[in-house]
Design a protein around this motif. Structure first.
Motif, mmCIF file in Angstrom:
data_model
loop_
_atom_site.group_PDB
_atom_site.id
_atom_site.type_symbol
_atom_site.label_atom_id
_atom_site.label_comp_id
_atom_site.label_asym_id
_atom_site.label_seq_id
_atom_site.Cartn_x
_atom_site.Cartn_y
_atom_site.Cartn_z
ATOM 1 N N GLY A 1 0.779 -1.235 0.000
ATOM 2 C CA GLY A 1 0.000 0.000 0.000
ATOM 3 C C GLY A 1 0.803 1.273 0.000
ATOM 4 O O GLY A 1 0.249 2.353 0.241
ATOM 5 N N CYS A 2 2.096 1.189 -0.290
ATOM 6 C CA CYS A 2 2.964 2.371 -0.176
ATOM 7 C C CYS A 2 2.523 3.524 -1.062
ATOM 8 O O CYS A 2 2.821 4.689 -0.756
ATOM 9 N N ALA A 3 1.819 3.232 -2.138
ATOM 10 C CA ALA A 3 1.340 4.313 -3.016
ATOM 11 C C ALA A 3 -0.100 4.692 -2.739
ATOM 12 O O ALA A 3 -0.627 5.612 -3.370
ATOM 13 N N PHE A 4 -0.734 4.001 -1.764
ATOM 14 C CA PHE A 4 -2.174 4.184 -1.580
ATOM 15 C C PHE A 4 -2.588 4.681 -0.205
ATOM 16 O O PHE A 4 -3.736 5.074 -0.029
ATOM 17 N N VAL A 5 -1.687 4.622 0.801
ATOM 18 C CA VAL A 5 -2.098 4.937 2.175
ATOM 19 C C VAL A 5 -1.388 6.189 2.676
ATOM 20 O O VAL A 5 -0.378 6.616 2.137
ATOM 21 N N LEU B 1 -8.240 -1.679 3.913
ATOM 22 C CA LEU B 1 -8.725 -0.886 5.041
ATOM 23 C C LEU B 1 -8.422 0.598 4.902
ATOM 24 O O LEU B 1 -9.267 1.450 5.204
ATOM 25 N N PHE B 2 -7.192 0.913 4.472
ATOM 26 C CA PHE B 2 -6.699 2.287 4.561
ATOM 27 C C PHE B 2 -6.456 2.981 3.221
ATOM 28 O O PHE B 2 -6.087 4.160 3.215
ATOM 29 N N GLY C 1 -10.982 3.687 -2.004
ATOM 30 C CA GLY C 1 -11.608 2.374 -1.896
ATOM 31 C C GLY C 1 -11.430 1.660 -0.578
ATOM 32 O O GLY C 1 -12.001 0.580 -0.378
ATOM 33 N N GLY C 2 -10.659 2.204 0.340
ATOM 34 C CA GLY C 2 -10.443 1.556 1.620
ATOM 35 C C GLY C 2 -11.678 1.579 2.498
ATOM 36 O O GLY C 2 -12.426 2.566 2.503
ATOM 37 N N LEU C 3 -11.892 0.515 3.255
ATOM 38 C CA LEU C 3 -13.078 0.423 4.101
ATOM 39 C C LEU C 3 -13.148 1.555 5.107
ATOM 40 O O LEU C 3 -14.223 2.121 5.344
ATOM 41 N N HIS D 1 -15.855 -3.594 -0.875
ATOM 42 C CA HIS D 1 -15.495 -4.245 -2.142
ATOM 43 C C HIS D 1 -14.004 -4.524 -2.247
ATOM 44 O O HIS D 1 -13.584 -5.658 -2.508
ATOM 45 N N LEU D 2 -13.175 -3.493 -2.066
ATOM 46 C CA LEU D 2 -11.728 -3.679 -2.211
ATOM 47 C C LEU D 2 -11.193 -4.658 -1.172
ATOM 48 O O LEU D 2 -10.363 -5.512 -1.489
ATOM 49 N N LEU D 3 -11.676 -4.558 0.061
ATOM 50 C CA LEU D 3 -11.208 -5.474 1.102
ATOM 51 C C LEU D 3 -11.528 -6.918 0.731
ATOM 52 O O LEU D 3 -10.703 -7.822 0.936
#
Length: 426
Positions: free
Chosen positions: A281-285, A336-337, A341-343, A350-352
């Motif tokens: 998740g380094c590019a997403f969180v 999650l994060f 799209g994270g919960l 969906h993503l989770l």
């Protein structure tokens, strides 16, 4: 020079440099594992790393890359690109195929190095060489295609930016299968349900290995942008640093209060767990999420280490706790994060759900394929060293040399090969 040519040139420099950083991680693996095992097996660790780089690179060039990134065939595997031949325009790269292959070749070497540590001190070297072929030519590339090569998991929306699942969870469960099948080192577990500790031979060496891995991880994560002009590079680098620091800090504090002392091997592996956890998740969180990911990675790593001991599974360097367990958590953490799209960021379930599906498939694939691969290899070459070889040490048994010599500097060549028949060229 056109803007397009300049952009392509910058991207090429960036990817080659980060590929070199990832390749330097093999020095980290070598030092880390050599420092964690007993000195009589440290040369064997180095030779396995060289096998990963040499044989693994060639197998990936001949077959693996095509299966991973060739034109998609039913979402399962690539159908061309073997030895970099064929039309690979579907990859839509801003860099040459050669440059892309170099970066991906560095990744495949990291996967097999995870398994190397879990079977340290008792795997038959010849059997390990055969496993390197199967992992780098078939097992990892097919799974990689599912996520990164246009396969079915990628099409579903599975997110793994730099490999918490594809590399670390898969490699970690492969390592678990190998450790179970080969069995523990002699004397590791006692009949009265107690276990013994094989003291690390050189913790300063292991720590230098960890620092090299930490350095190379910036290439691992930030290099996965595949372009020097991606504005996310700085963010990727800082979350990588924060998660690694948080993982190390969590294990340092945990062991300080749990055991009354800060345990060096645990802190080393805690930092590595933080690096593994943030890789997906380094590019997403966010920065704050990265700290939480690192803390949980370190604590999960400690719990998994205790679980292995309870189940009497011998993993000398902690490959499964560091790579598999932290890789699982890091991949779930995306669901999650993730800012999109994270919960917990308003994106729903969906993503989770997709992350959990992909994780399950990749972990089962790594475990089952490694189990069957080693069973197959064992029919021709014993996968376990003999009791005598293990007692003497794999350095002398398989390579005819010790890491540290106290004998005279020069000896007769004929005498050397007589005393080390495995190395006799005649």
């Amino acid at each position: 020079m056109t803007i397009h040519a300049l952009h392509s040139g910058l991207d090429t420099i960036w990817v080659v440099l980060t590929a070199a950083m990832i390749l330097l991680m093999e020095g980290g693996f070598a030092l880390l594992e050599a420092g964690f095992v007993r000195s009589k097996n440290s040369v064997n660790i180095i030779m396995k790393v060289f096998a990963d780089i040499t044989i693994g690179t060639l197998c990936y060039f001949l077959l693996g890359f095509g299966l991973m990134f060739g034109s998609d065939l039913f979402g399962i595997a690539g159908s061309n690109g073997f030895m970099l031949n064929g039309d690979l325009s579907h990859l839509k790269l801003s860099i040459s195929t050669d440059t892309f292959w170099l970066f991906q070749g560095a990744f495949v070497i990291a996967v097999i190095s995870i398994v190397s540590g879990a079977v340290a001190e008792r795997v038959n070297f010849r059997a390990y060489l055969l496993y390197v072929v199967l992992m780098t030519a078939l097992i990892y590339p097919i799974a990689g295609h599912w996520v990164w090569g246009g396969g079915w998991l990628g099409k579903l929306g599975f997110q793994d930016f730099a490999g918490s699942a594809v590399i670390h969870a898969l490699g970690g469960f492969s390592a678990l299968a190998a450790a179970i099948l080969i069995g523990p080192r002699k004397g590791k577990f006692m009949p009265n349900n107690t276990s013994s500790i094989a003291l690390p031979s050189n913790l300063p060496l292991a720590s230098v290995g960890a620092f090299l891995l930490w350095f190379g991880w910036f290439g691992f994560n930030a290099g996965s942008t595949l372009t020097a002009t991606d504005v996310r590079i700085g963010h990727i680098a800082i979350v990588t640093m924060l998660s690694a620091a948080a993982g190390g800090a969590a294990t340092l504090i945990y062991t300080l209060f749990r055991y009354g002392r800060s345990d060096a091997p645990s802190v080393i592996n805690g930092s590595l767990a933080g690096l593994v956890g943030i890789t997906a998740g380094c590019a997403f969180v966010s920065d704050r999420a990265a700290i939480l990911i690192g803390i949980v990675s370190g604590l999960f790593m400690m719990a998994a280490t205790n679980w292995l001991e309870a189940k009497r599974i011998d993993d000398p360097v902690g490959a499964f706790p560091v790579h598999a367990v932290s890789g699982i958590w890091g991949t779930i953490a995306v669901g999650l994060f993730a800012s999109d799209g994270g919960l917990l960021t308003g994106g729903g379930w969906h993503l989770l759900g997709i992350q959990l599906l992909g994780l399950t498939v990749l972990c089962i694939w790594g475990f089952v394929l490694t189990w069957f691969a080693l069973k197959l290899i064992n029919k021709w070459v014993p996968i376990r060293s003999t009791d005598e070889e293990e007692e003497v040490g794999l350095d002398v048994s398989y390579h005819g040399i010790m890491a540290i010599h106290t004998s005279p500097e020069f000896i007769n060549v004929d005498d050397y090969f007589i005393e080390n028949p495995r190395e006799n060229p005649n």
